[in-house]
Design a protein around this motif. Sequence first.
Motif, PDB file in Angstrom:
ATOM      1  N   ALA A 179      -7.013 -65.106 -51.916  1.00 25.97           N
ATOM      2  CA  ALA A 179      -8.165 -64.801 -52.866  1.00 25.97           C
ATOM      3  C   ALA A 179      -9.433 -64.972 -52.071  1.00 25.97           C
ATOM      4  N   LEU A 180      -9.487 -65.501 -51.031  1.00 27.47           N
ATOM      5  CA  LEU A 180     -10.669 -65.637 -50.110  1.00 27.47           C
ATOM      6  C   LEU A 180     -11.023 -64.196 -49.492  1.00 27.47           C
ATOM      7  N   LEU A 181      -9.914 -63.195 -49.489  1.00 28.42           N
ATOM      8  CA  LEU A 181     -10.235 -62.234 -49.134  1.00 28.42           C
ATOM      9  C   LEU A 181     -10.041 -60.996 -50.234  1.00 28.42           C
ATOM     10  N   GLY A 182     -10.337 -61.265 -51.216  1.00 28.08           N
ATOM     11  CA  GLY A 182     -10.233 -60.098 -52.288  1.00 28.08           C
ATOM     12  C   GLY A 182      -9.080 -59.920 -53.233  1.00 28.08           C
ATOM     13  N   CYS A 215       1.469 -68.015 -53.093  1.00 28.03           N
ATOM     14  CA  CYS A 215       1.433 -67.512 -51.716  1.00 28.03           C
ATOM     15  C   CYS A 215       2.956 -67.239 -50.976  1.00 28.03           C
ATOM     16  N   CYS A 260      -0.225 -65.020 -45.058  1.00 30.23           N
ATOM     17  CA  CYS A 260      -1.680 -65.127 -45.339  1.00 30.23           C
ATOM     18  C   CYS A 260      -2.494 -64.685 -44.337  1.00 30.23           C
ATOM     19  N   ASP A 261      -1.875 -64.350 -43.280  1.00 31.21           N
ATOM     20  CA  ASP A 261      -2.536 -63.578 -42.220  1.00 31.21           C
ATOM     21  C   ASP A 261      -2.897 -62.151 -42.405  1.00 31.21           C
ATOM     22  N   ASN A 302      -8.993 -72.324 -57.636  1.00 31.84           N
ATOM     23  CA  ASN A 302      -7.680 -71.522 -57.374  1.00 31.84           C
ATOM     24  C   ASN A 302      -6.742 -72.455 -56.802  1.00 31.84           C
ATOM     25  N   GLU A 330      -1.794 -64.439 -55.311  1.00 30.86           N
ATOM     26  CA  GLU A 330      -3.262 -64.877 -55.949  1.00 30.86           C
ATOM     27  C   GLU A 330      -3.711 -66.274 -55.261  1.00 30.86           C
ATOM     28  N   SER A 331      -2.879 -66.550 -54.318  1.00 31.92           N
ATOM     29  CA  SER A 331      -3.302 -67.893 -53.709  1.00 31.92           C
ATOM     30  C   SER A 331      -4.514 -67.931 -52.783  1.00 31.92           C
ATOM     31  N   ILE A 332      -4.798 -69.084 -52.195  1.00 33.86           N
ATOM     32  CA  ILE A 332      -6.011 -69.387 -51.710  1.00 33.86           C
ATOM     33  C   ILE A 332      -6.456 -68.169 -50.672  1.00 33.86           C
ATOM     34  N   SER A 333      -5.544 -68.173 -49.533  1.00 35.56           N
ATOM     35  CA  SER A 333      -6.061 -67.296 -48.453  1.00 35.56           C
ATOM     36  C   SER A 333      -6.203 -65.745 -48.733  1.00 35.56           C
ATOM     37  N   GLY A 338     -16.745 -60.263 -51.160  1.00 35.02           N
ATOM     38  CA  GLY A 338     -15.395 -60.006 -51.500  1.00 35.02           C
ATOM     39  C   GLY A 338     -14.310 -59.741 -50.600  1.00 35.02           C
ATOM     40  N   PRO A 361      -6.669 -63.658 -38.009  1.00 35.06           N
ATOM     41  CA  PRO A 361      -5.508 -64.629 -38.511  1.00 35.06           C
ATOM     42  C   PRO A 361      -4.365 -64.587 -38.002  1.00 35.06           C
TER      43      PRO A 361
END
Lengths: 433, 156
Positions: free
Chosen positions: B86-89, B121, B125-126, A332, B81-84, A433, A250
């Motif tokens: 959240a995708l990673l836990g 966010c 996000c990276d 979300n 808590e935003s999407i990226s 997760g 990323p």
Amino acid sequence: MIVKVLTRNFDKPDSHTLAVYEAGGGYRTLRKVLESWTPEQVVEEVKASNLRGRGGAGFPTAIKWGFVPKDSPKPKYICVNADEGEPGTFKDRHIMEQDPHLMVEGTILSAYAIGVQTAYIYIRGEFVLAGERTEAAIAEAYAKGYLGENILGSSYSLDIHVHYGAGSYICGEETALIESIEGKKGWPRVKPPFPAVEGLFGCPTVVNNVETLANVPLILDKGAAWFAGLGTEKSGGTKLFTISGHVNRPGLYELPMGTPLLEMIEEQAGGVTGGKKIKAVIPGGASCPVLAAHELDIKMDFNTLMAAGSMLGSGGVIVLAEGTSMLAALLNLERFFAHESCGQCTPCREGTRWIVQILERIERGEGTAGDPDTLIDIAEHMAGRTVCPLGEAAAGPVKSFVKKFRDEFLPGPGPDAGPSGTEHHPQVAGQDG
Amino acid sequence: MQQILSKNEVQELLGRYPNKEAALMPVLRAIQMKEGHISKEAEHYAAAILELHPSRVREVVAFYSMFREKPEGKHLILVCESISCALLGSETILEHLKKRLAIGVGETTADKCFTLETAECLACCDQAPSVMINDELFGPVTPEELDGILEEKMKG
Ligand SMILES: Cc1cc2nc3c(=O)[nH]c(=O)nc-3n(C[C@H](O)[C@H](O)[C@H](O)COP(=O)(O)O)c2cc1C
Ligand code: SF4
Ligand code: FES
């Protein structure tokens, strides 16, 4: 193919300092322009470069500048939008941390073109380092005569002030941003009047994104034709893409406008984590409609994505691997919009709340067969009926997620509902997760 | 009324804008930097120096999430808590912190050391999942790494 134009200084040690910026040719363009160009020439050059706004909407920058009345007796303002809050986007923070002078020089040149004497940089309150470096860059620029009275001995004068936000996504919307600088809560204004005519303190105002303005010194240095040639026919230059989610590398990547999405994910971002398949991609930040796996063979520019029913937005590419619960992902996103809605229009305030409630009910296993259509119906009633585009931004993901992944919004466990028996509800992160 | 900011500080902030009202956010920010939060008295003070009705100040303090109305822990922990993230836990991170600190979101530990909050966010996000503690960004973080970071903060 990586092209380091905007980011050419990023890897240099102390890239944020004036010394490094000047050593790379910084402020040379400002000197040249103030010595020999009229403001009209600057506007013409930017127009010929096909520069389009990088804040999300892709509006042609020089045309926006052209809306400012030339003969207005009032002062004019430029506001730099450094409120970067769109989930998945982290490009402006990098510019401010790694090359703040590029933004400052771009702001001065743009202010000169529009005839502005005062500029405000609206920085997100959470941006500590970016704020420090921007303030330091402004101080250095004053000390060197690049800002203040009679810049570099010319008859042109400009002041730049920093104004910090305080934790509100909606203040990235240009009229909310203006209200916020005026010392008010961030409620977007009804348009018209547009800011170009009646903006900050009731005066003609241009609001531009950090990345947009950072391109201006390059255009005026190397020429409009060079800049236009870096992009597509309709949109000049490179674009800063920020790739996040389920990818191996990323990060921030500067690529030509029109770079294929899959090339970005595979070559720059190193492919999907765990060698998985891609389930979906949000191509331009949280407000952009999602693309399903079969739609990913696409070029990343404003027009192509628009034609595909999505948006380039702010260039925040969010990759969702197989195994991701689309229900949890949409929940979300919608919690975000419900939280950030300023609350002044009923369709947005209530619509985002209802959407969250329905999605939570489906997540609890209490969904009904009618829910997907209800969600789409609510979203359709929000779009276009609100003071600002946040209503539309919240509606787009709902429509695209539910239409493209309908099964996951129906009663019963979806295909990626998470490990059964161990979880009360699926996490967005899915099984690993 | 208690002077929270010096005359010079106020003058400097006022000098950036064509009217007093516009200096409200920077004045509140400066107050919070000094006092850690914005008390009722501080709201009245801001209203007085900017010649605003106190309700105008109230409205702004209430609207912006970074203006804090009550004192909090020495270290403010923001979990994105935003999407990226959240995708990673990020959910795992938040649950871990709640257990570890034995507090809920919006609460402060009894020793006033930590306040736990969620954030939207944070534009890194990276480095998901990411956490901000006071002015510092951490990411990608694991629960174990966070434990280490909290230990350090408790010592410091
Ligand atoms: C809800 C919402 C949030 C926005 N957030 C931002 C932001 O954080 N940064 C930004 O540059 N533009 C943001 N915009 C777009 C701005 O309103 C505006 O179009 C942009 O700053 C114009 O700059 P540009 O022409 O250079 O793209 C947002 C718009 C909306 C509706
Ligand atoms: S659309 Fe939503 S965020 Fe925008 S003005 Fe209306 S209520 Fe506020
Ligand atoms: S989503 Fe967490 S930093 Fe962007």
